[in-house]
Design a protein around this motif. Structure first.
Motif, PDB file in Angstrom:
ATOM      1  N   PHE A  72     -54.571  15.064  15.363  1.00 38.87           N
ATOM      2  CA  PHE A  72     -54.048  14.343  14.200  1.00 38.87           C
ATOM      3  C   PHE A  72     -52.662  13.773  14.489  1.00 38.87           C
ATOM      4  O   PHE A  72     -52.385  12.601  14.218  1.00 38.87           O
ATOM      5  N   TYR A  73     -51.774  14.595  15.030  1.00 38.82           N
ATOM      6  CA  TYR A  73     -50.421  14.116  15.300  1.00 38.82           C
ATOM      7  C   TYR A  73     -50.421  13.004  16.342  1.00 38.82           C
ATOM      8  O   TYR A  73     -49.619  12.074  16.278  1.00 38.82           O
TER       9      TYR A  73
ATOM     10  N   CYS B 269     -66.331  21.322   8.074  1.00 35.75           N
ATOM     11  CA  CYS B 269     -66.101  22.738   7.775  1.00 35.75           C
ATOM     12  C   CYS B 269     -65.094  23.331   8.754  1.00 35.75           C
ATOM     13  O   CYS B 269     -64.218  24.119   8.366  1.00 35.75           O
ATOM     14  N   HIS B 270     -65.211  22.946  10.015  1.00 35.05           N
ATOM     15  CA  HIS B 270     -64.285  23.461  11.023  1.00 35.05           C
ATOM     16  C   HIS B 270     -62.870  22.959  10.753  1.00 35.05           C
ATOM     17  O   HIS B 270     -61.893  23.714  10.881  1.00 35.05           O
ATOM     18  N   GLN B 271     -62.737  21.696  10.374  1.00 37.21           N
ATOM     19  CA  GLN B 271     -61.418  21.164  10.035  1.00 37.21           C
ATOM     20  C   GLN B 271     -60.798  21.956   8.884  1.00 37.21           C
ATOM     21  O   GLN B 271     -59.617  22.312   8.919  1.00 37.21           O
ATOM     22  N   TRP B 272     -61.601  22.216   7.856  1.00 37.86           N
ATOM     23  CA  TRP B 272     -61.110  22.968   6.702  1.00 37.86           C
ATOM     24  C   TRP B 272     -60.677  24.373   7.119  1.00 37.86           C
ATOM     25  O   TRP B 272     -59.642  24.874   6.666  1.00 37.86           O
ATOM     26  N   ALA B 273     -61.460  25.000   7.976  1.00 39.75           N
ATOM     27  CA  ALA B 273     -61.208  26.391   8.348  1.00 39.75           C
ATOM     28  C   ALA B 273     -60.035  26.549   9.305  1.00 39.75           C
ATOM     29  O   ALA B 273     -59.550  27.670   9.496  1.00 39.75           O
TER      30      ALA B 273
ATOM     31  N   GLN C 235     -50.036  14.995  -1.489  1.00 41.26           N
ATOM     32  CA  GLN C 235     -49.234  15.751  -2.449  1.00 41.26           C
ATOM     33  C   GLN C 235     -49.052  14.990  -3.757  1.00 41.26           C
ATOM     34  O   GLN C 235     -49.053  15.580  -4.841  1.00 41.26           O
ATOM     35  N   GLU C 236     -48.906  13.674  -3.671  1.00 41.36           N
ATOM     36  CA  GLU C 236     -48.797  12.877  -4.893  1.00 41.36           C
ATOM     37  C   GLU C 236     -50.103  12.916  -5.680  1.00 41.36           C
ATOM     38  O   GLU C 236     -50.094  12.991  -6.917  1.00 41.36           O
ATOM     39  N   ALA C 237     -51.224  12.866  -4.980  1.00 39.65           N
ATOM     40  CA  ALA C 237     -52.521  12.952  -5.657  1.00 39.65           C
ATOM     41  C   ALA C 237     -52.684  14.315  -6.324  1.00 39.65           C
ATOM     42  O   ALA C 237     -53.177  14.416  -7.455  1.00 39.65           O
ATOM     43  N   LEU C 238     -52.251  15.364  -5.636  1.00 31.85           N
ATOM     44  CA  LEU C 238     -52.349  16.712  -6.195  1.00 31.85           C
ATOM     45  C   LEU C 238     -51.514  16.833  -7.461  1.00 31.85           C
ATOM     46  O   LEU C 238     -51.936  17.455  -8.441  1.00 31.85           O
TER      47      LEU C 238
ATOM     48  N   LEU D 154     -52.182  20.369   7.212  1.00 32.88           N
ATOM     49  CA  LEU D 154     -51.872  18.955   7.403  1.00 32.88           C
ATOM     50  C   LEU D 154     -51.678  18.245   6.068  1.00 32.88           C
ATOM     51  O   LEU D 154     -50.774  17.417   5.913  1.00 32.88           O
ATOM     52  N   LYS D 155     -52.515  18.562   5.095  1.00 32.14           N
ATOM     53  CA  LYS D 155     -52.391  17.922   3.784  1.00 32.14           C
ATOM     54  C   LYS D 155     -51.034  18.210   3.144  1.00 32.14           C
ATOM     55  O   LYS D 155     -50.498  17.370   2.412  1.00 32.14           O
TER      56      LYS D 155
END
Length: 276
Positions: free
Chosen positions: A255-256, A111-115, A129-132, A121-122
């Motif tokens: 992440f980076y 939840c924290h990552q999402w918020a 992006q290809e999946a989207l 990052l996505k």
């Protein structure tokens, strides 16, 4: 009336979340923020959120689930019925054991990552992006990663061994080789799972140690599969945050750093430019 009618049976269970947090709050600063908990019951979400005091969960909403939800669910995702806010989504049996509460805090990390930074990052991930563009919203679970590729299996085995031995040179060598042998979408997927699930497991195992529970190391055995990246990611994050403690509270920089070809370099040398 809503809370009285359908939420009261979970009052004691939900209050225990605060009791557990008091025991583990010094493990990570992220525990200062709690998130909604959605209990799945009779194909409905019972969404519990913090009251104005921040010290009690109350039933904020009841809504039908848009799809059938499996019994025993343990997940975190944004709820359309609750303003797309990220929530820990569980079935009621999660409250039956101490390990269930550990799982709740594991999901709070997602939840924290999402918020904070997940969506940004996505947007930089070709694989996402290809999946989207294909309207494939389950790519994080179903992506056809080449788990059985011999070069990958050998390299990732050496990476896990290097982590266990805390061999900085071998860790860096393994990461460089992974980036060389994997096509860009595969490498992105690998790092995404290591970062997203690895961080949650990294925190989960710290909680488990504090509460005298067995650590979770499922996934380290061959044949490799998606859960392997949870284990590799947790170990890698433990290594990196040992070298650079500030990464533990900066998920985007973490992440980076994980994506970087040269993990032995200082944090200040990493940026989104390395990712692109």
């Amino acid at each position: 009336m809503l809370a009285e009618a359908t939420g009261s049976k979970y009052d004691t269970d939900l209050q225990k979340v605060f009791e557990i947090r008091a025991k583990i709050s010094d493990i990570h600063s992220f525990f200062h923020r709690l998130f909604p908990i959605a209990v799945v019951e009779d194909d409905s979400f019972l969404v519990f959120d913090l009251d104005s005091s921040g010290e009690r969960y109350t039933l904020a909403k009841k809504a039908p689930s848009p799809l059938p939800i499996p019994t025993g669910i343990r997940a975190a995702f944004p709820l359309e019925c609750y303003g797309n806010r990220a929530a820990c989504v569980v079935s009621g049996d999660v409250f039956e054991s101490l390990e269930g509460y550990v799982t709740i805090f594991h999901e709070f990390m997602h939840c924290h990552q999402w918020a904070t930074c997940e969506q940004g990052l996505k947007e930089k991930l070709t694989v996402a992006q290809e999946a989207l563009s294909r309207q494939d919203y389950s790519w994080e679970i179903n992506y056809p990663f080449p788990y059985t590729n011999r070069r990958f299996t050998k390299t990732y085995s050496l990476f896990l061994q290097a982590l266990a031995e805390k061999d900085s040179g071998a860790i860096a060598k393994s990461r460089r080789r992974l980036q060389r042998i994997l096509p860009q979408p595969d490498y992105e997927y690998l790092v995404w799972q290591e970062w997203k699930e690895g961080f949650a497991r990294f925190i989960e195992n710290r909680i488990r140690r504090r509460l005298a529970l067995p650590e979770n190391h499922y996934g380290q055995e061959t044949p490799f599969h998606r859960i392997t990246f949870y284990e590799g990611g947790a170990g890698y994050i433990e290594y990196l945050t040992g070298q650079h403690p500030e990464l533990a509270t900066n998920p985007e920089a973490l992440f980076y750093k994980m994506f970087s070809r040269t993990p032995e370099n200082p944090v200040s040398g990493d940026s989104a430019a390395d990712f692109r």
